[in-house]
Design a protein around this motif. Structure first.
Motif, PDB file in Angstrom:
ATOM      1  N   THR A  11     -12.629   4.271  -1.734  1.00  0.00           N
ATOM      2  CA  THR A  11     -11.465   3.385  -1.786  1.00  0.00           C
ATOM      3  C   THR A  11     -11.902   1.952  -2.063  1.00  0.00           C
ATOM      4  O   THR A  11     -13.064   1.580  -1.863  1.00  0.00           O
ATOM      5  CB  THR A  11     -10.658   3.450  -0.482  1.00  0.00           C
ATOM      6  OG1 THR A  11      -9.460   2.693  -0.623  1.00  0.00           O
ATOM      7  CG2 THR A  11     -11.450   2.895   0.685  1.00  0.00           C
ATOM      8  N   GLY A  12     -10.921   1.169  -2.542  1.00  0.00           N
ATOM      9  CA  GLY A  12     -11.160  -0.239  -2.854  1.00  0.00           C
ATOM     10  C   GLY A  12      -9.895  -0.828  -3.448  1.00  0.00           C
ATOM     11  O   GLY A  12      -8.882  -0.131  -3.594  1.00  0.00           O
ATOM     12  N   PRO A  13      -9.911  -2.113  -3.820  1.00  0.00           N
ATOM     13  CA  PRO A  13      -8.732  -2.736  -4.431  1.00  0.00           C
ATOM     14  C   PRO A  13      -8.321  -1.996  -5.707  1.00  0.00           C
ATOM     15  O   PRO A  13      -9.173  -1.586  -6.496  1.00  0.00           O
ATOM     16  CB  PRO A  13      -9.198  -4.169  -4.728  1.00  0.00           C
ATOM     17  CG  PRO A  13     -10.337  -4.392  -3.792  1.00  0.00           C
ATOM     18  CD  PRO A  13     -11.007  -3.084  -3.618  1.00  0.00           C
ATOM     19  N   ALA A 268      -6.157  10.019  -8.658  1.00  0.00           N
ATOM     20  CA  ALA A 268      -6.235   9.005  -7.604  1.00  0.00           C
ATOM     21  C   ALA A 268      -4.878   8.827  -6.928  1.00  0.00           C
ATOM     22  O   ALA A 268      -3.841   9.253  -7.431  1.00  0.00           O
ATOM     23  CB  ALA A 268      -6.713   7.683  -8.186  1.00  0.00           C
ATOM     24  N   ALA A 269      -4.915   8.198  -5.777  1.00  0.00           N
ATOM     25  CA  ALA A 269      -3.687   7.841  -5.057  1.00  0.00           C
ATOM     26  C   ALA A 269      -3.757   6.362  -4.709  1.00  0.00           C
ATOM     27  O   ALA A 269      -4.838   5.754  -4.708  1.00  0.00           O
ATOM     28  CB  ALA A 269      -3.557   8.680  -3.791  1.00  0.00           C
ATOM     29  N   CYS A 270      -2.600   5.780  -4.437  1.00  0.00           N
ATOM     30  CA  CYS A 270      -2.529   4.364  -4.058  1.00  0.00           C
ATOM     31  C   CYS A 270      -1.885   4.227  -2.683  1.00  0.00           C
ATOM     32  O   CYS A 270      -0.980   4.996  -2.330  1.00  0.00           O
ATOM     33  CB  CYS A 270      -1.705   3.575  -5.080  1.00  0.00           C
ATOM     34  SG  CYS A 270      -2.516   3.375  -6.655  1.00  0.00           S
ATOM     35  N   THR A 271      -2.348   3.264  -1.923  1.00  0.00           N
ATOM     36  CA  THR A 271      -1.749   2.973  -0.619  1.00  0.00           C
ATOM     37  C   THR A 271      -1.719   1.461  -0.437  1.00  0.00           C
ATOM     38  O   THR A 271      -2.634   0.754  -0.879  1.00  0.00           O
ATOM     39  CB  THR A 271      -2.538   3.646   0.516  1.00  0.00           C
ATOM     40  OG1 THR A 271      -1.897   3.358   1.760  1.00  0.00           O
ATOM     41  CG2 THR A 271      -3.970   3.157   0.571  1.00  0.00           C
ATOM     42  N   ARG A 272      -0.668   0.978   0.189  1.00  0.00           N
ATOM     43  CA  ARG A 272      -0.509  -0.465   0.365  1.00  0.00           C
ATOM     44  C   ARG A 272      -0.848  -0.849   1.794  1.00  0.00           C
ATOM     45  O   ARG A 272      -0.337  -0.266   2.743  1.00  0.00           O
ATOM     46  CB  ARG A 272       0.917  -0.877   0.019  1.00  0.00           C
ATOM     47  CG  ARG A 272       1.109  -2.396  -0.030  1.00  0.00           C
ATOM     48  CD  ARG A 272       2.471  -2.741  -0.616  1.00  0.00           C
ATOM     49  NE  ARG A 272       2.661  -4.184  -0.718  1.00  0.00           N
ATOM     50  CZ  ARG A 272       2.178  -4.949  -1.677  1.00  0.00           C
ATOM     51  NH1 ARG A 272       1.476  -4.394  -2.642  1.00  0.00           N
ATOM     52  NH2 ARG A 272       2.397  -6.251  -1.703  1.00  0.00           N
ATOM     53  N   GLN A 273      -1.745  -1.816   1.934  1.00  0.00           N
ATOM     54  CA  GLN A 273      -2.133  -2.346   3.236  1.00  0.00           C
ATOM     55  C   GLN A 273      -1.913  -3.853   3.222  1.00  0.00           C
ATOM     56  O   GLN A 273      -2.517  -4.576   2.421  1.00  0.00           O
ATOM     57  CB  GLN A 273      -3.611  -2.042   3.522  1.00  0.00           C
ATOM     58  CG  GLN A 273      -3.949  -0.563   3.549  1.00  0.00           C
ATOM     59  CD  GLN A 273      -3.347   0.136   4.739  1.00  0.00           C
ATOM     60  OE1 GLN A 273      -3.111  -0.497   5.777  1.00  0.00           O
ATOM     61  NE2 GLN A 273      -3.078   1.423   4.600  1.00  0.00           N
ATOM     62  N   SER A 274      -1.004  -4.326   4.118  1.00  0.00           N
ATOM     63  CA  SER A 274      -0.642  -5.756   4.153  1.00  0.00           C
ATOM     64  C   SER A 274      -0.180  -6.191   2.763  1.00  0.00           C
ATOM     65  O   SER A 274       0.777  -5.672   2.233  1.00  0.00           O
ATOM     66  CB  SER A 274      -1.836  -6.588   4.634  1.00  0.00           C
ATOM     67  OG  SER A 274      -2.246  -6.147   5.914  1.00  0.00           O
ATOM     68  N   THR A 277      -2.975  -3.611  -2.476  1.00  0.00           N
ATOM     69  CA  THR A 277      -2.849  -2.188  -2.783  1.00  0.00           C
ATOM     70  C   THR A 277      -4.243  -1.634  -3.075  1.00  0.00           C
ATOM     71  O   THR A 277      -5.011  -2.229  -3.844  1.00  0.00           O
ATOM     72  CB  THR A 277      -1.934  -1.964  -4.002  1.00  0.00           C
ATOM     73  OG1 THR A 277      -0.658  -2.534  -3.715  1.00  0.00           O
ATOM     74  CG2 THR A 277      -1.763  -0.485  -4.287  1.00  0.00           C
ATOM     75  N   PHE A 278      -4.560  -0.492  -2.466  1.00  0.00           N
ATOM     76  CA  PHE A 278      -5.885   0.118  -2.616  1.00  0.00           C
ATOM     77  C   PHE A 278      -5.753   1.468  -3.322  1.00  0.00           C
ATOM     78  O   PHE A 278      -4.761   2.175  -3.153  1.00  0.00           O
ATOM     79  CB  PHE A 278      -6.543   0.325  -1.248  1.00  0.00           C
ATOM     80  CG  PHE A 278      -6.901  -0.952  -0.554  1.00  0.00           C
ATOM     81  CD1 PHE A 278      -8.173  -1.490  -0.684  1.00  0.00           C
ATOM     82  CD2 PHE A 278      -5.969  -1.635   0.238  1.00  0.00           C
ATOM     83  CE1 PHE A 278      -8.512  -2.676  -0.044  1.00  0.00           C
ATOM     84  CE2 PHE A 278      -6.299  -2.809   0.876  1.00  0.00           C
ATOM     85  CZ  PHE A 278      -7.575  -3.342   0.738  1.00  0.00           C
TER      86      PHE A 278
END
Length: 642
Positions: A11-13, A268-274, A277-278
């Motif tokens: 994972t990463g930006p 890939a998948a994306c997830t938003r933190q604060s 998005t990673f």
């Protein structure tokens, strides 16, 4: 062997995914999984959806590279950014398109000339100016063809009764090409008569000069001029692309890499933190690659990796990546034909490599022919990289060894002494059976040993897959192994006239395993602590169990006898070579070497093919069916290790 795998979550930006894939993942072999499927428990996951901006330019680069000569180097060495690669392909493509447009225009012109030539060619025997015919004012003309059948009918019954002049130009086996002339005032009626005779009209446009013969010469000269111009344009295009070869191939490789990298987003998948998005990538790596990858990213502040050691916590099954010594690698061909082993299953590549070569050599024992297979297979594998050729070469080694054991060189049995025995001559006396060919006894003994070995492998595989029924109670499990081993031991003791074990021991070896196999379903239910131990229909259970047990005993017998073919082919090989020598006049002392050579080639080719098929049948049906499932899925790496 099967290479050990680790499951990685990277994972990463979101905007950093291209750098990570290009910098790290392209260096290692990673089998990517769909992150959305693997991480179902993670909240707020969504797919990574973007259109691939490199797809079209990468396809254009591929098309340009296909115009290059195949004899040159097929990969570039220049380092460049993706934007430089795109600009380079655009520049090369624009200049190449101009030359391609000229080429296509000339091809179209050549085809038009060719079409005109083919249209007028059948009428070259007409010695009259075409432009004059095409401008007749009161006489109509028609060019065309008619089949022989209707042409003769027309001549015999119609021609003398109508006002027309017919000129035959050419004929072949099927058609007659002709021109007919008719007054303008009655042309419709005459045309209808010709049409009823199946006359096929050929349109001749107003573009020809001189006689048809002169017109064809003019067209041929025009086609030659166009072809010269076309060859010149093609030469210009080839020269231009060859000068740009290194740049073109380097750009193509770079764009292909980025296009492939971009396609990683599909998994890939994306997830938003604060506020950020990673991306998340999931996949399998070998232990060695996973450790190297983790060392590579240890100083990278934007990239994070989590390794899951416990495969029970992962939804997908680990893929199978075979890792065998070079000598046994060609035999992976047979494994892939049957089905790859599951990740926790025993890889049978080395087993099939040893048993296949050994059984082939036993059935095809000849020093001369074995060396031919060895050398021929080696050379074919060296130059063609054929796995089957390498297998043939390995079989040639064992054929040569058994050739020395049987004392046979290209069928001649007087050149060397048999280290072991002559297959057709050596006999052994057995109690109850009498005299029997020794190779039959040996082949059945080898078969019993192989069956016992496959039972042990089945126990190991079943234990690994947590299948208690197949481990302990199956016909190829522990119960079956005890029964069959006891049977083998008893037969060996009886045939060698040694004392047979006591009755109590025989009951333990035979009756107890049979009882366990009969009650395998209730015993499995008991071991797994299920609520119902015995099935509802007890009568049906007994009948079904009885017939299944009968089938088991029958299969033990038939499977063991199946290995008789090993000895049968050893004898038939010696017998066939004896026939070859007899036909060559060897016994009479007047040998015909041509017959010997052709006979050896025939036997080596035909019997070698049959023996190869029969040994493969033994491997699949007598070995693999006992312990091997072949339910694995192939390891398909996203990137290839540099």
């Amino acid at each position: 062997m099967i290479e050990k795998m680790k499951f990685l979550s990277i994972t990463g930006p979101k905007e950093d995914i291209d750098r990570v894939v290009d910098t790290y993942l392209s260096k290692y072999e990673i089998h990517l999984e769909n992150a959305l499927s693997e991480l179902k428990t993670v909240q707020d996951l969504r797919p990574f959806v973007e259109n691939n901006p490199f797809k079209d330019i990468s396809q254009r680069a591929l098309e340009l590279s296909q115009l290059l000569s195949p004899d040159g180097e097929q990969s570039g060495h220049k380092s460049m950014t993706v934007s430089q690669a795109s600009d380079l392909i655009e520049a090369i493509g624009n200049e190449a398109e101009e030359l391609k447009a000229k080429e296509e225009s000339l091809i179209s012109k050549r085809n038009t000339l060719k079409e005109s030539l083919e249209r007028i060619l059948p009428f070259t025997a007409l010695n009259y100016d075409l432009s004059a015919i095409l401008h007749f004012k009161y006489i109509k003309f028609r060019f065309g063809r008619i089949s022989h059948e209707y042409y003769h009918k027309f001549e015999d019954y119609v021609y003398d009764t109508i006002d027309t002049v017919l000129y035959k130009c050419r004929e072949d086996d099927e058609y007659v090409w002709l021109v007919y002339f008719v007054p303008d005032t009655i042309s419709n009626r005459i045309d209808a008569i010709y049409a009823s005779m199946h006359f096929e009209l050929i349109t001749v446009p107003d573009e020809y000069k001189g006689t048809p013969f002169e017109a064809t010469k003019t067209l041929e000269d025009s086609m030659k001029a166009v072809q010269i111009e076309l060859n010149d344009v093609r030469k210009q295009l080839a020269t231009f692309l060859e000068l740009k070869r290194d740049d073109l191939l380097s750009a193509k490789d770079r764009l292909e890499s980025f296009s492939t990298n971009f396609n990683v987003r599909k998994l890939a998948a994306c997830t938003r933190q604060s506020r950020n998005t990673f991306y998340i990538l999931c996949g399998w790596m070998s232990h060695h690659d996973a450790d190297s990858f983790q060392r590579d990213i240890s100083d990278d502040e934007k990239t994070f990796c989590i390794v899951e050691e416990n495969h029970e916590n992962i939804l997908s099954r680990p893929p199978t990546k075979l890792l065998n010594p070079g000598l046994f690698k060609p035999f992976e061909l047979f494994i892939k034909m049957y089905g790859l082993p599951a990740y926790n299953e025993i890889d049978p590549t080395i087993l099939i490599g040893l048993t296949y070569s050994f059984l082939f050599g036993f059935m095809f024992g000849d020093v001369g022919q074995g060396l031919c297979l060895l050398v021929g297979g080696f050379l074919l594998h060296r130059f063609k990289k054929s796995s089957l050729a390498a297998i043939i070469s390995c079989c040639g080694i064992f054929s040569t060894i058994f050739g020395f054991l049987f004392g046979s060189v290209f069928g001649f049995e007087e050149i060397i002494h048999a280290v072991w025995l002559r297959p057709m001559q050596h006999m052994t006396s057995l109690p109850f059976i009498g005299r029997l060919n020794t190779v039959f006894i040996v082949s059945v003994s080898i078969g019993m040993g192989i069956i016992l070995l496959t039972m042990i492998l089945n126990i190991i595989n079943s234990y690994r897959s947590h299948d208690p029924e197949r481990t302990f109670f199956d016909t190829n499990g522990l119960a079956g192994f005890v029964f069959y081993a006891g049977l083998v031991l008893t037969i060996v003791l009886y045939m060698t006239q040694n004392p047979i074990p006591a009755s109590v021991l025989l009951v333990i070896m035979f009756a107890l395993p049979l009882a366990i196999m009969f009650f395998k379903e209730p015993l499995t239910n008991l071991l797994e602590r299920k609520a119902r131990i015995m099935p509802k229909e007890k009568g049906m259970f007994v009948v079904q169990g009885f017939f299944e047990l009968f089938e088991v005993l029958l299969s033990y017998f038939s499977n063991t006898l199946s290995f008789v073919r090993v000895g049968a082919f050893a004898i038939s090989h010696a017998a066939m070579m004896e026939v070859v020598l007899m036909l060559s006049g060897y016994e009479a002392g007047n040998i015909n070497w041509l017959v010997v050579i052709l006979g050896n080639i025939f036997v080596c080719g035909m019997e070698g093919l049959i023996v190869g098929i029969q040994v493969l049948r033994l491997e699949y049906y007598e070995l693999f069916s006992r312990f091997y499932r072949g339910t694995g899925r192939a390891f398909k790496p996203y990137g290839k290790k540099l």
